[in-house]
Design an enzyme around this catalytic site. Structure first.
Site, short mmCIF file in Angstrom:
data_model
loop_
_atom_site.label_atom_id
_atom_site.label_comp_id
_atom_site.label_asym_id
_atom_site.label_seq_id
_atom_site.Cartn_x
_atom_site.Cartn_y
_atom_site.Cartn_z
N ARG A 1 10.99 -10.87 6.53
CA ARG A 1 9.85 -9.98 6.30
C ARG A 1 9.67 -9.02 7.46
O ARG A 1 9.46 -7.81 7.28
CB ARG A 1 8.59 -10.84 6.10
CG ARG A 1 7.33 -10.04 5.77
CD ARG A 1 7.12 -9.93 4.27
NE ARG A 1 7.98 -8.94 3.65
CZ ARG A 1 7.74 -7.64 3.63
NH1 ARG A 1 6.68 -7.14 4.23
NH2 ARG A 1 8.55 -6.81 3.03
N ASP B 1 6.77 7.19 -3.32
CA ASP B 1 7.94 6.31 -3.39
C ASP B 1 7.99 5.55 -4.71
O ASP B 1 7.05 4.86 -5.08
CB ASP B 1 7.92 5.32 -2.22
CG ASP B 1 8.02 6.03 -0.88
OD1 ASP B 1 9.02 6.74 -0.67
OD2 ASP B 1 7.10 5.89 -0.06
N GLN C 1 -0.14 -9.31 -15.78
CA GLN C 1 -0.96 -8.46 -14.91
C GLN C 1 -0.89 -7.00 -15.35
O GLN C 1 -1.90 -6.28 -15.33
CB GLN C 1 -0.50 -8.60 -13.45
CG GLN C 1 -0.78 -9.95 -12.82
CD GLN C 1 -2.23 -10.11 -12.42
OE1 GLN C 1 -3.04 -10.63 -13.16
NE2 GLN C 1 -2.56 -9.65 -11.23
N ASP D 1 1.49 8.69 -6.56
CA ASP D 1 2.17 8.05 -5.45
C ASP D 1 3.50 8.78 -5.26
O ASP D 1 3.94 9.54 -6.13
CB ASP D 1 2.39 6.57 -5.79
CG ASP D 1 3.12 5.81 -4.71
OD1 ASP D 1 2.89 6.11 -3.52
OD2 ASP D 1 3.92 4.93 -5.04
#
Length: 485
Positions: A201, A49, A441, A47
């Protein structure tokens, strides 16, 4: 006659990998949750960023916060007093959940048990939490909860908290369970926490993507906002010299990607596209996590005009070197790379989009980049005495002792002292002895994790990563306590 040096015939990348067998400093280590042999990996994916491109904190977070609050006032109509709000880097932590119904930032464990709850900048007491959340539990309800998964969300986390704190302290407002009734020149107006969240948002999305204002300000002063890490080239060179493939897969567009990657990998004498020589494939507009499920139409980007051109499936058999693709899906690019899915490891910072969704939908292996890891590890070392005290107190709770309530109070105090050593919102990974939802997670889905992707350059391409033994409670051998007859 001079003595022959056997090292003269050894390729440099082998020497570098041999040197990497020396102990790696703790701050630069890669940690394993699953067994993974890099010798079986034929392709490394990255990836951009917060992975190859490390944004400088808190400067970059402050920039995003400043741009977003200005947009809310100038374009959305929020009170001008919001322009005076300042960013406090000691407040936000990644992984918090925003409750759109009650306006709280909550930190939970893997089952939704609330560990910390914050309204504005005020931490709620346990009695307040019980009154608002039955059994002190909040499930991951997608209509109600938004998870601050990425480091991009730090500014958003602070923006929501500071605006809620600002409006709470205003005069002439009426507090409701789901927001406020505001009094102004045009009469009374209802503002819910859900509406506030939606405004914030949309503002974050606008300044990041639609207007590209944040990107334009970033590229205008790259040394201030982007860390240039010379270790990236060593890592990529090791991969290339070792006969492995690599690719770049980012959600960013080509305009921004090529500026960032030139800054990171080119020097002043490089050709414009020289950085692309390190990658067998370059994919922009990836739209992860969708990239790992349904995908999006595959296009080719004209590097000069930025035009996106449909790709003829026949053209996929040709050498993709030097081309830039937009969109697509993991199956298409796995086939283009000529490897099997388990022979790819993808390195990214987004726990859900780069790791969880990837592991659920395909057989790529994963390395999660967690830039907070070095800081968090340092805090744990500094506060290890508090952690030992906490573990001791928790062991007492297992016994039937008359001072049980006193011990519980001491445990609560220990957790508070330990958590606040990280930030005002606590640790990314835990609250006291309990793992956060993020920590659980990460443990469940990421094969490997580390603080910087450049740490790959410190390890041999044949490194075998093995996690610590997982021991179930009944497998722990404890001293035998004789029960009185």
């Amino acid at each position: 006659m001079s003595q022959r040096n056997d090292k003269d015939d050894v390729p440099e990348f082998i020497l570098e990998n041999a040197r990497s067998s020396e102990p790696v400093p703790q701050t630069d280590r890669i940690y394993a949750n699953k067994v993974l042999n890099l010798g079986n990996i034929k392709c490394f994916g990255f990836d951009m960023d917060y992975t190859l491109c490390e944004y400088i904190s808190p400067e970059y977070d402050e920039l995003a916060f400043r741009v977003a609050k200005t947009h809310l006032v100038k374009m959305v109509g929020y009170p001008e007093g919001i322009l005076n709000l300042e960013y406090n880097p000691g407040f936000p932590v990644r992984g918090l959940w925003f409750d759109k119904e009650l306006g709280n930032l909550v930190k939970v464990d893997e089952l939704g048990q609330i560990l910390v709850c914050i309204h504005g900048f005020r931490k709620l007491e346990r009695a307040e939490i019980r009154a608002k959340y039955p059994h002190e539990i909040q499930r991951n309800d997608k209509d109600r909860i938004f998870i601050m998964n990425t480091l991009f969300n730090l500014a958003e986390t602070h923006l929501l908290a500071s605006i809620i704190d600002f409006i709470d302290s205003e005069e002439n407002i009426v507090h409701t369970e789901n927001g406020w009734i505001l009094s102004g020149g045009k009469g009374k107006k209802t503002l819910t926490f859900k509406a506030l969240f939606q405004d914030c948002r949309e503002t974050i999305d606008y300044v990041h993507m639609d207007s590209m204002e944040l990107k334009k300000l970033t590229v205008a002063d790259l040394p201030r906002y982007v860390k240039k890490n010379s270790c990236l080239l060593r890592m990529l060179r090791n991969i290339k010299d070792g006969g492995k493939k690599s690719f770049l897969l980012t959600n960013s567009d080509w305009w921004y990607t090529q500026i960032i990657m030139k800054y990171l990998l080119n020097d002043e004498n490089s050709d414009e596209d020289e950085w692309m020589s390190w990658f067998d494939l370059v994919i922009v507009d990836g739209q992860k996590p969708r990239f790992f499920s349904s995908g999006t139409p595959l296009l080719r980007v004209d590097k000069k005009t930025l035009e996106k051109i449909p790709v003829d499936s026949v053209a996929l058999d040709s050498n993709p070197g030097g081309l830039v693709y937009s969109g697509g899906d993991h199956t298409t690019f796995t086939n283009m790379l000529g490897v099997l899915e388990p022979e790819i490891i993808y390195c990214g910072d987004h726990l859900y989009a780069d790791v969880v969704k990837c592991r659920k939908e395909c057989d790529w292996r994963t390395l999660l980049v967690v830039p907070e890891l070095v800081y968090e590890g340092t805090v744990i070392q500094n506060e290890r005495n508090i952690l030992k005290e906490l573990h001791h107190l928790e062991s007492i709770l297992k016994e039937d002792v008359p001072e049980l309530e006193d011990v519980r109070i001491k445990v609560s105090d220990c957790i508070q002292r330990f958590d606040t050593a990280f930030s005002e919102s606590g640790s990314l990974f835990r609250s006291g002895s309990r793992l956060t939802y993020f920590g659980f997670q990460m443990l469940a889905w990421a094969d490997l994790y580390t603080g910087s992707v450049a740490n790959l350059g410190r390890y041999s391409l044949n490194q075998r990563f093995v996690p610590p033994p997982l021991v179930l409670p009944h497998e722990i051998i404890e001293p035998v306590h004789h029960i009185p007859s």
